[in-house]
Motif scaffolding. Structure first.
Motif, PDB file in Angstrom:
ATOM      1  N   PRO A 243      20.871 -14.521 -22.133  1.00  0.00           N
ATOM      2  CA  PRO A 243      22.102 -14.711 -21.358  1.00  0.00           C
ATOM      3  C   PRO A 243      23.325 -14.133 -22.073  1.00  0.00           C
ATOM      4  O   PRO A 243      23.435 -14.208 -23.291  1.00  0.00           O
ATOM      5  CB  PRO A 243      22.215 -16.246 -21.261  1.00  0.00           C
ATOM      6  N   PRO A 244      24.259 -13.561 -21.308  1.00  0.00           N
ATOM      7  CA  PRO A 244      25.517 -13.061 -21.884  1.00  0.00           C
ATOM      8  C   PRO A 244      26.471 -14.227 -22.166  1.00  0.00           C
ATOM      9  O   PRO A 244      27.456 -14.437 -21.442  1.00  0.00           O
ATOM     10  CB  PRO A 244      26.044 -12.129 -20.794  1.00  0.00           C
ATOM     11  N   ASN A 245      26.180 -14.979 -23.242  1.00  0.00           N
ATOM     12  CA  ASN A 245      26.897 -16.234 -23.476  1.00  0.00           C
ATOM     13  C   ASN A 245      28.385 -16.045 -23.757  1.00  0.00           C
ATOM     14  O   ASN A 245      29.205 -16.884 -23.372  1.00  0.00           O
ATOM     15  CB  ASN A 245      26.233 -17.014 -24.613  1.00  0.00           C
TER      16      ASN A 245
ATOM     17  N   ALA B 203      34.288 -28.001 -24.344  1.00  0.00           N
ATOM     18  CA  ALA B 203      33.250 -28.940 -23.891  1.00  0.00           C
ATOM     19  C   ALA B 203      33.117 -28.958 -22.373  1.00  0.00           C
ATOM     20  O   ALA B 203      32.003 -28.998 -21.844  1.00  0.00           O
ATOM     21  CB  ALA B 203      33.552 -30.344 -24.415  1.00  0.00           C
ATOM     22  N   PHE B 204      34.258 -28.924 -21.667  1.00  0.00           N
ATOM     23  CA  PHE B 204      34.167 -28.937 -20.200  1.00  0.00           C
ATOM     24  C   PHE B 204      33.984 -27.534 -19.640  1.00  0.00           C
ATOM     25  O   PHE B 204      32.990 -27.241 -18.978  1.00  0.00           O
ATOM     26  CB  PHE B 204      35.396 -29.596 -19.562  1.00  0.00           C
ATOM     27  N   TRP B 205      34.938 -26.625 -19.913  1.00  0.00           N
ATOM     28  CA  TRP B 205      34.941 -25.345 -19.210  1.00  0.00           C
ATOM     29  C   TRP B 205      33.869 -24.382 -19.714  1.00  0.00           C
ATOM     30  O   TRP B 205      33.107 -23.819 -18.913  1.00  0.00           O
ATOM     31  CB  TRP B 205      36.329 -24.704 -19.273  1.00  0.00           C
TER      32      TRP B 205
ATOM     33  N   PRO C  14      25.327 -22.913 -18.821  1.00  0.00           N
ATOM     34  CA  PRO C  14      23.957 -23.061 -18.299  1.00  0.00           C
ATOM     35  C   PRO C  14      23.666 -22.187 -17.082  1.00  0.00           C
ATOM     36  O   PRO C  14      22.524 -22.123 -16.629  1.00  0.00           O
ATOM     37  CB  PRO C  14      23.881 -24.543 -17.903  1.00  0.00           C
ATOM     38  N   LYS C  15      24.680 -21.528 -16.527  1.00  0.00           N
ATOM     39  CA  LYS C  15      24.494 -20.823 -15.262  1.00  0.00           C
ATOM     40  C   LYS C  15      24.043 -19.376 -15.482  1.00  0.00           C
ATOM     41  O   LYS C  15      24.340 -18.780 -16.508  1.00  0.00           O
ATOM     42  CB  LYS C  15      25.797 -20.886 -14.448  1.00  0.00           C
ATOM     43  N   ASP C  16      23.310 -18.854 -14.520  1.00  0.00           N
ATOM     44  CA  ASP C  16      22.803 -17.487 -14.613  1.00  0.00           C
ATOM     45  C   ASP C  16      23.889 -16.495 -14.188  1.00  0.00           C
ATOM     46  O   ASP C  16      24.504 -16.646 -13.122  1.00  0.00           O
ATOM     47  CB  ASP C  16      21.573 -17.333 -13.722  1.00  0.00           C
ATOM     48  N   ALA C  17      24.122 -15.480 -15.002  1.00  0.00           N
ATOM     49  CA  ALA C  17      25.218 -14.533 -14.765  1.00  0.00           C
ATOM     50  C   ALA C  17      25.054 -13.777 -13.442  1.00  0.00           C
ATOM     51  O   ALA C  17      26.022 -13.616 -12.680  1.00  0.00           O
ATOM     52  CB  ALA C  17      25.319 -13.546 -15.926  1.00  0.00           C
TER      53      ALA C  17
END
Length: 335
Positions: free
Chosen positions: A186-188, A227-229, A235-238
């Protein structure tokens, strides 16, 4: 797996591609009554999945599963319904086709009619992109849908909203790991950057001035941003995010074979009783846009959600805003 799959077969999409073996993931709450007259449809939002809608469903609330049969269809591209991340080659990942609001709602209509034999819907309701789908439902199926309640959304994506999303897209795709959508890891960095961009738009200036992130359990502004944003998008797929972003940027309830781009005609077709609830300080779905839309809807009122939570007035994070939305839904359903 806490949801069901509705197989759609081969679907010819609005923009020319055919999505083979397409499917919608959905979850239902409550029981369908004998005459199938207690139905509520509650579409998901940008990057959200059905569990993210559950804050507005519960005993004693407007969306009460002891009274209503509530269907939450997952939007195409959200990782559960047909998406870049779960579609086999050749339409996988970066090759996933463009999906419109019209595509989403026509397929949801198939779910409602073919799977359940439903011909009447008491209410369609949704937040953000869910609100866009709600408006599309109202325009395409005015005789089927009795009421709609789009909140913190629009019937057509405004140019300024489009520009905001260009920033989100640029943040994500500038990560070298993104690799034009053909990433193996993933492109973290890009996903974290999306969180930082979004943070300035999702909530209002007074929200930050009053340090209301403290009410959500964060100890500092940086803690909230990380922590929030960042945590929200990591966790989401780009590719999924980019597919849904295209749908949002091109959101227009009149851009389809029925209305052929006539936006006022599409709004005028919404005969359903409508309560439109913009966030009073929403930075990308402003109240003025909804007021203009409501002027062209035959049976609609605009009721802004007061307060400083901006777009996230509709996200279930603030109990005061949730009560405002729920109270209006109760009144709408009782009417």
């Amino acid at each position: 797996m806490d949801y069901e799959i509705f197989q759609l077969g081969d679907v010819a999409l609005q923009h020319g591609a055919t999505l083979r073996n397409a499917f919608l993931a959905y979850k239902t709450y409550g029981k369908l009554n004998a005459d199938k007259s207690n139905v509520i449809v509650y579409p998901t939002w940008y990057s959200g999945q059905h569990p993210d809608n559950e804050w507005l469903i519960g005993e004693g609330m407007a969306l009460d599963p002891s009274k209503y049969f509530i269907i939450v269809p997952n939007m195409l591209g959200n990782g559960l319904s047909s998406s870049p991340s779960n579609t086999p080659a050749p339409y996988d990942r970066a090759r996933f086709p463009n999906i419109t609001l019209y595509d989403n709602v026509m397929l949801q209509h198939r779910l409602v009619t073919e799977q359940f034999g439903i011909s009447e819907i008491q209410l369609v309701v949704g937040w953000s992109m869910g609100a866009q789908q709600t408006n599309q439902w109202g325009s395409l199926f005015p005789d089927m849908v009795k009421r709609i309640a789009p909140f913190c959304g629009s019937a057509k994506t405004a140019p300024h909203n489009f520009v905001f999303l260009e920033g989100v897209k640029a943040a994500l795709t500038s990560d070298a790991a993104w690799n034009n959508g053909w990433y193996d890891t993933p492109p973290n960095k890009g996903l974290r950057a999306v969180g930082r961009v979004y943070a300035g738009w999702g909530l209002s200036q007074p929200f930050y001035m009053q340090e209301l992130w403290r009410t959500m359990g964060y100890s500092s502004l940086e803690d909230f941003l990380v922590a929030f944003w960042e945590g929200f998008f990591l966790p989401k797929d780009a590719n999924n995010l980019l597919a849904m972003l295209w749908t949002w940027q091109n959101g227009d309830i009149s851009d389809n074979p029925v209305f052929k781009g006539d936006f006022k005609k599409a709004l005028g077709a919404i005969k359903s009783k409508a309560v439109v609830m913009p966030g009073a300080m929403d930075l990308y779905f402003p109240v003025a846009d909804n007021e203009e839309e409501v002027r062209h809807m035959p049976n609609a009122v605009c009721r802004p959600i007061p307060g400083v939570w901006g777009h996230f007035a509709g996200g279930g994070a603030n109990p005061v805003d949730t009560k405002f939305i729920d109270d209006n839904l109760k009144a709408l359903l009782a009417s």
